[in-house]
Design an enzyme around this catalytic site. Structure first.
Site, PDB file in Angstrom:
ATOM      1  N   THR A 102       0.607  -0.254  -5.653  1.00 28.79           N
ATOM      2  CA  THR A 102      -0.188   0.945  -5.380  1.00 28.79           C
ATOM      3  C   THR A 102      -1.144   1.175  -6.542  1.00 28.79           C
ATOM      4  OG1 THR A 102       1.729   1.897  -4.238  1.00 28.79           O
ATOM      5  CG2 THR A 102      -0.042   3.411  -4.832  1.00 28.79           C
ATOM      6  N   LYS A 149      -7.761   2.277   3.831  1.00 33.38           N
ATOM      7  CA  LYS A 149      -6.605   2.280   4.729  1.00 33.38           C
ATOM      8  C   LYS A 149      -6.379   3.642   5.376  1.00 33.38           C
ATOM      9  CE  LYS A 149      -4.776  -0.612   1.278  1.00 33.38           C
ATOM     10  NZ  LYS A 149      -3.776  -0.638   0.250  1.00 33.38           N
ATOM     11  N   THR A 167       0.858  -1.174   0.000  1.00 35.75           N
ATOM     12  CA  THR A 167       0.000   0.000   0.000  1.00 35.75           C
ATOM     13  C   THR A 167       0.896   1.226   0.000  1.00 35.75           C
ATOM     14  OG1 THR A 167      -1.987   0.938   0.968  1.00 35.75           O
ATOM     15  CG2 THR A 167      -0.213   0.459   2.472  1.00 35.75           C
ATOM     16  N   CYS A 188       4.638   2.310  -8.792  1.00 36.07           N
ATOM     17  CA  CYS A 188       4.678   1.170  -7.876  1.00 36.07           C
ATOM     18  C   CYS A 188       3.584   0.156  -8.206  1.00 36.07           C
ATOM     19  CB  CYS A 188       4.513   1.663  -6.437  1.00 36.07           C
ATOM     20  SG  CYS A 188       4.480   0.333  -5.224  1.00 36.07           S
ATOM     21  N   SER A 204       4.776   0.566   0.334  1.00 33.58           N
ATOM     22  CA  SER A 204       5.583   0.126  -0.805  1.00 33.58           C
ATOM     23  C   SER A 204       5.867   1.243  -1.798  1.00 33.58           C
ATOM     24  CB  SER A 204       4.892  -1.038  -1.512  1.00 33.58           C
ATOM     25  OG  SER A 204       3.589  -0.664  -1.892  1.00 33.58           O
ATOM     26  N   GLY A 260      -3.637   6.594   8.634  1.00 34.32           N
ATOM     27  CA  GLY A 260      -3.466   5.786   7.432  1.00 34.32           C
ATOM     28  C   GLY A 260      -2.430   4.732   7.757  1.00 34.32           C
TER      29      GLY A 260
END
Length: 176
Positions: A167, A39, A6, A164, A129, A51
């Site tokens: 993501t 999140k 995430t 990413c 990430s 978060g």
């Protein structure tokens, strides 16, 4: 089965703090298990925004324990974060593979599941990430544009999602 991946990004600028998180939950290294996870959320009577990133179960454990500390210390964000960190440090066997960004109207903190509490110098932070991508983009936008906190986190998260694989562009954004 390991669920992870995430990106969470936060910017504090001109009296407003915005926290954004993507919706992707990744199983192992190659499967998008869920695309619209939440999140980023409000806690403590909507006065605190958090978060979280990392292992899903550890992230939930970290956020639940933090919410308990907020209740115990009357919503004092910094004290709650420090007490939570001390709790994890005393329990050497229990380290959580998770991190959390927490903010109220005055403070912005990074809290780890290993007992660290960090207040970012620049009013910008990111975890997860894609955190380094979002952090770099948010710093550049914050320092070189007149954009507000919400616009900066949205643009930074879009950049991170483009780079990413853990993501996505499905964002949740909360302001405090």
């Amino acid at each position: 089965m390991l669920f992870k991946g995430t990106t969470i990004c936060a910017v504090k600028k001109d009296g407003v703090t915005a926290i954004a998180g993507d919706g992707q939950v990744t199983m192992s290294e190659s499967v998008i298990f869920k695309a619209n996870a939440q999140k980023v959320k409000r806690i403590y009577n909507d006065n605190v925004v958090i978060g979280f990133a990392g292992s899903v179960s550890d992230a939930f454990a970290l956020s639940e324990k933090f919410e308990e500390m907020l209740q115990k210390y009357g919503g004092n964000l910094t004290r709650s974060a420090v007490e939570l960190a001390e709790l994890w440090r005393r329990d050497k066997a229990r380290k959580l593979e998770a991190m959390m960004i927490a903010a109220d109207k005055n403070n912005l903190l990074i809290i780890s599941g290993t007992g660290e509490v960090i207040e970012p110098d620049s009013g910008v932070c990111a975890i997860g990430s894609g955190g380094n991508y979002a952090y770099a983009a948010a710093r550049a936008l914050s320092e070189n544009t007149a954009l507000g906190a919400e616009d900066i986190v949205r643009k930074a998260m879009d950049i991170a999602a483009d780079i990413c694989v853990y993501t996505n562009h499905n964002l949740t954004v909360e302001l405090v």
